[in-house]
Design a protein around this motif. Structure first.
Motif, PDB file in Angstrom:
ATOM      1  N   GLU A   5       0.807  -1.212   0.000  1.00 34.17           N
ATOM      2  CA  GLU A   5       0.000   0.000   0.000  1.00 34.17           C
ATOM      3  C   GLU A   5       0.844   1.267   0.000  1.00 34.17           C
ATOM      4  N   PHE A   9       0.137   6.183   0.090  1.00 35.69           N
ATOM      5  CA  PHE A   9       0.540   7.092   1.158  1.00 35.69           C
ATOM      6  C   PHE A   9       0.695   8.526   0.674  1.00 35.69           C
ATOM      7  N   TYR A  13      -1.393  11.370   2.837  1.00 37.70           N
ATOM      8  CA  TYR A  13      -0.854  12.010   4.040  1.00 37.70           C
ATOM      9  C   TYR A  13      -0.908  13.520   4.038  1.00 37.70           C
ATOM     10  N   PRO A  14      -0.484  14.161   2.951  1.00 38.90           N
ATOM     11  CA  PRO A  14      -0.548  15.628   3.003  1.00 38.90           C
ATOM     12  C   PRO A  14      -1.958  16.087   3.353  1.00 38.90           C
ATOM     13  N   ASP A  16      -4.229  14.314   5.034  1.00 38.40           N
ATOM     14  CA  ASP A  16      -4.536  13.926   6.402  1.00 38.40           C
ATOM     15  C   ASP A  16      -3.743  14.754   7.399  1.00 38.40           C
ATOM     16  N   GLN A  17      -2.569  15.234   6.972  1.00 36.45           N
ATOM     17  CA  GLN A  17      -1.743  16.046   7.857  1.00 36.45           C
ATOM     18  C   GLN A  17      -2.143  17.516   7.802  1.00 36.45           C
ATOM     19  N   ASN A 202      -0.113  24.913  14.780  1.00 35.43           N
ATOM     20  CA  ASN A 202       0.997  24.265  14.090  1.00 35.43           C
ATOM     21  C   ASN A 202       1.991  23.666  15.073  1.00 35.43           C
ATOM     22  N   ARG A 205       0.843  20.386  16.754  1.00 34.68           N
ATOM     23  CA  ARG A 205       0.721  19.163  15.949  1.00 34.68           C
ATOM     24  C   ARG A 205       2.047  18.779  15.305  1.00 34.68           C
ATOM     25  N   ASN A 206       3.110  19.460  15.672  1.00 34.02           N
ATOM     26  CA  ASN A 206       4.429  19.096  15.175  1.00 34.02           C
ATOM     27  C   ASN A 206       5.295  18.521  16.295  1.00 34.02           C
ATOM     28  N   ARG A 207       6.579  18.338  15.983  1.00 38.06           N
ATOM     29  CA  ARG A 207       7.439  17.642  16.930  1.00 38.06           C
ATOM     30  C   ARG A 207       7.456  18.293  18.302  1.00 38.06           C
TER      31      ARG A 207
END
Ligand SMILES: Nc1ncnc2c1ncn2[C@@H]1O[C@H](COP(=O)(O)OP(=O)(O)O)[C@@H](O)[C@H]1O
Ligand SMILES: [Mg+2]
Lengths: 358, 262
Positions: A5, A9, A13-14, A16-17, A202, A205-207
């Motif tokens: 799959e 991706f 992902y973009p 979903d992110q 932002n 939801r980031n590191r």
């Protein structure tokens, strides 16, 4: 087996992110912004601006900041009033030293100065937790207010001990001082708060946001996967104080116009903002706004009902208000620690599935 | 995919002694783990198994002894250092980030591989965005591998115990460790969950070639899947060897198997 799959991706992902992955949320936000920018400025008057909208925006900014520290990073603080004072006095000193400076850099600089002070007072968090940290931040609250009362340099040695915001403008339009237009001050604060809400969203939801939450949820496990407790906690104190400092600057210079440290930045302010994030929702950007709106609107609403409609004495009404607030805080702490934001989310989930419960 | 052959010594513990006040958790323990190996530590409750893992990843500092990892010898490991060097672990009592989603737990497992600055993250632009997407892809592979697709957005605190154990394995795997320490990954699971977990552990070892140190209570499981077994008893090293050697070791039979069979 690992790579199956893999083709799908890249397309998903973009999306979903994205910052608001759910379509309804995106439209909801757009609708709010359209009303806030396209409708409110035409209806606004001094009463709405001073009693509702400016306090809401200033407190939303402060609540965003405190939520980053308490809700996301799990470090308690009772020093919000004191840090708002740092932002306010920093703005005052900058404005009086550089009278022609645009007001945007003033607010940003006030935030940065508060961030530095916040980091300083955040240092004990590396050693102490929970109740003890709360006491340490409480000490910061009283210390800071004492400093601003005690040393004349902070209020330019004027006789009253108050600070008053001189006129300052943004791109040539006045936003502080006596001759401002309510629509202008509102739009200015709105833009500032909206922009920094986006930044906060932002970050969380980031590191860096995940590191904050990791420290909050299980600091030992966080350390073992390489999250440094020291830098992570201090970064939360810095970012949180940056927001609270900017909130203090807006609160003093745009909304109040003049301020006196004990009144404007006392322990009451610390608790007020803390209640906002508890009621609105710990660890939620939306919750910071809901909490601020609730705490600003509720007293006005209650006063309208109890004093104006029911003819209650103002003092009695105030007591009822405090009582109600206490009950609400206890309710949210015990029953729904994720606050109004969570209630809203539950309602949305129900609505999305309506009319079929499952 | 064929399993990678067992290689050189990756981790070596020499004469480790660790005590808490009067309690000797570990006395003079030496053992090693080779590359691509699946090594097991067994022993009764309180034998010092978890303490040994804690020494390896720097969470406990032994009073005596040395740890050699990837050729570097230290008298003590530091927690952050261990993470940077590629040691990941799970805990006997699950230590997940309960308020965060499965996805965020796993993404946090990759935090050392991400380098964007806070400013870049604040605007979600350039490197920050690139990194998020790239690592999201990697994390999705692990989610896929562990069959966690249906719960990826669920806060882990709401998941059942067996799934949480799996998420914790996922978080450790997300770091792409060269040494994976698993502290009783199957404890408290039902048979089916145990079989699943067993398969995951074997798959990790075979497909990624990850070196694994596994603590496990279930003798059957240990004897089935591990290359080498270290037996601890009251902080002492009782025996080291292949499952067959250990099974036939008289001391082990007396001290441990005898007890287990009661
Ligand atoms: N943090 C600690 N403080 C005090 N004693 C500990 C601590 N960790 C482990 N011990 C003691 O060390 C011994 C070994 O414990 P542990 O390594 O958890 O055993 P195992 O994992 O084999 O069951 C036990 O007697 C335990 O009580
Ligand atoms: Mg143990």
């Amino acid at each position: 087996m690992l790579y199956r799959e893999s083709g799908q991706f890249k397309t998903s992902y973009p999306a979903d992110q994205a910052i608001f992955p759910i379509v309804q949320d995106r439209w909801g936000l757009i609708a709010v912004l359209v009303v806030a920018y396209g409708v409110v400025p035409f209806l606004i008057d001094d009463y709405w601006s001073n009693a509702v909208l400016l306090p809401f925006l200033c407190y939303a900014m402060a609540a965003l900041g405190l939520n980053i520290l308490v809700g996301y990073c799990g470090q308690i603080s009772l020093g919000t009033g004191g840090f708002m004072a740092v932002g306010a006095y920093a703005a005052y000193k900058i404005m009086t030293t550089f009278p022609n400076l645009d007001f945007i850099p003033v607010v940003l600089a006030a935030g940065l100065i508060t961030a530095a002070v916040g980091v300083l007072f955040g240092l004990p968090s590396l050693r102490i937790k929970g109740f003890y940290l709360a006491v340490a931040t409480l000490a910061a609250q009283f210390f800071l207010v004492w400093v601003f009362n005690k040393f004349g340099w902070f209020y330019n040695y004027n006789a009253t001990g108050q600070i008053t915001a001189p006129p300052a403008s943004v791109f040539g339009t006045l936003v502080t001082g006596a001759h401002t237009h309510p629509a202008v001050t509102y739009l200015f604060c709105l833009s500032f708060v909206a922009l920094f809400a986006l930044v906060a969203k932002n970050l969380v939801r980031n590191r860096v946001g995940r590191s904050w939450m990791a420290i909050r949820d299980m600091d030992i496990a966080a350390e073992i996967i390489g999250v440094r407790p020291l830098t992570t906690k201090l970064s939360a104190f810095a970012v949180s104080s940056f927001y609270v400092g900017m909130a203090g600057a807006l609160y003093f210079a745009v909304w109040l116009g003049s301020a006196e440290p004990t009144e404007a930045f006392g322990i009451d302010q610390s608790f007020l903002v803390l209640f906002m994030i508890i009621i609105g929702g710990l660890g939620s950007i939306l919750g910071s706004f809901l909490g601020a709106a609730f705490m600003v609107l509720m007293p006005i609403l209650l006063k309208n009902v109890m004093v104006d409609s029911l003819g209650m004495a103002a003092v009695t009404a105030k007591h009822v208000e405090i009582l109600l607030m206490g009950v609400l805080i206890i309710f949210f702490l015990i029953v729904e620690p994720h606050g109004l934001a969570r209630l809203w989310q539950i309602m949305k989930e129900k609505l999305r599935l309506w009319p079929f419960p499952y | 995919m064929a399993r990678q052959p067992i290689g050189d010594v990756l981790l070596k513990a020499d004469n480790i002694s660790l005590s808490f006040g009067g309690v000797k958790a570990l006395s003079n323990i030496s053992f090693d783990v080779r590359e691509h190996e699946l090594a097991a530590i067994i022993g009764p409750n309180g034998a010092g198994k978890s303490s040994m893992l804690n020494v390896i990843n720097g969470f406990y500092h032994p009073q005596q002894g040395q740890i050699t990892f990837k050729g570097q010898t230290r008298s003590r490991m530091k927690v952050h250092q261990a993470a940077v060097q590629g040691i990941a672990r799970t805990f006997q009592n699950i230590a997940l980030f309960k308020g965060m989603s499965v996805l965020d737990n796993l993404m946090t497992g990759r935090n050392l591989k991400m380098h964007s600055t806070m400013l870049e993250q604040a605007v979600y632009w350039g490197r920050a965005r690139r990194e998020e997407l790239e690592h999201r892809g990697k994390v999705e592979e692990i989610i896929d591998f562990l069959n966690l697709e249906s719960v990826r957005k669920t806060p882990v605190g709401r998941l059942p115990y067996g799934i949480q154990k799996r998420v914790e394995l996922g978080r450790a795997l997300a770091a792409e460790p060269s040494l994976l320490l698993l502290d009783e990954p199957m404890a408290g699971m039902n048979l089916e969950e145990k079989e699943d977990m067993c398969r995951f552990v074997l798959d990790v070892n075979e497909e990624f070639g990850t070196t694994i140190v596994l603590i496990e209570h279930d003798m059957g499981v240990v004897m089935d899947i591990s290359d080498r077994v270290t037996v601890l008893d009251y902080g002492r090293l009782l025996a080291v060897g292949t499952p067959d050697e250990v099974r036939n070791n008289q001391e082990v039979i007396d001290a441990y198997l005898g007890v287990a069979n009661d």
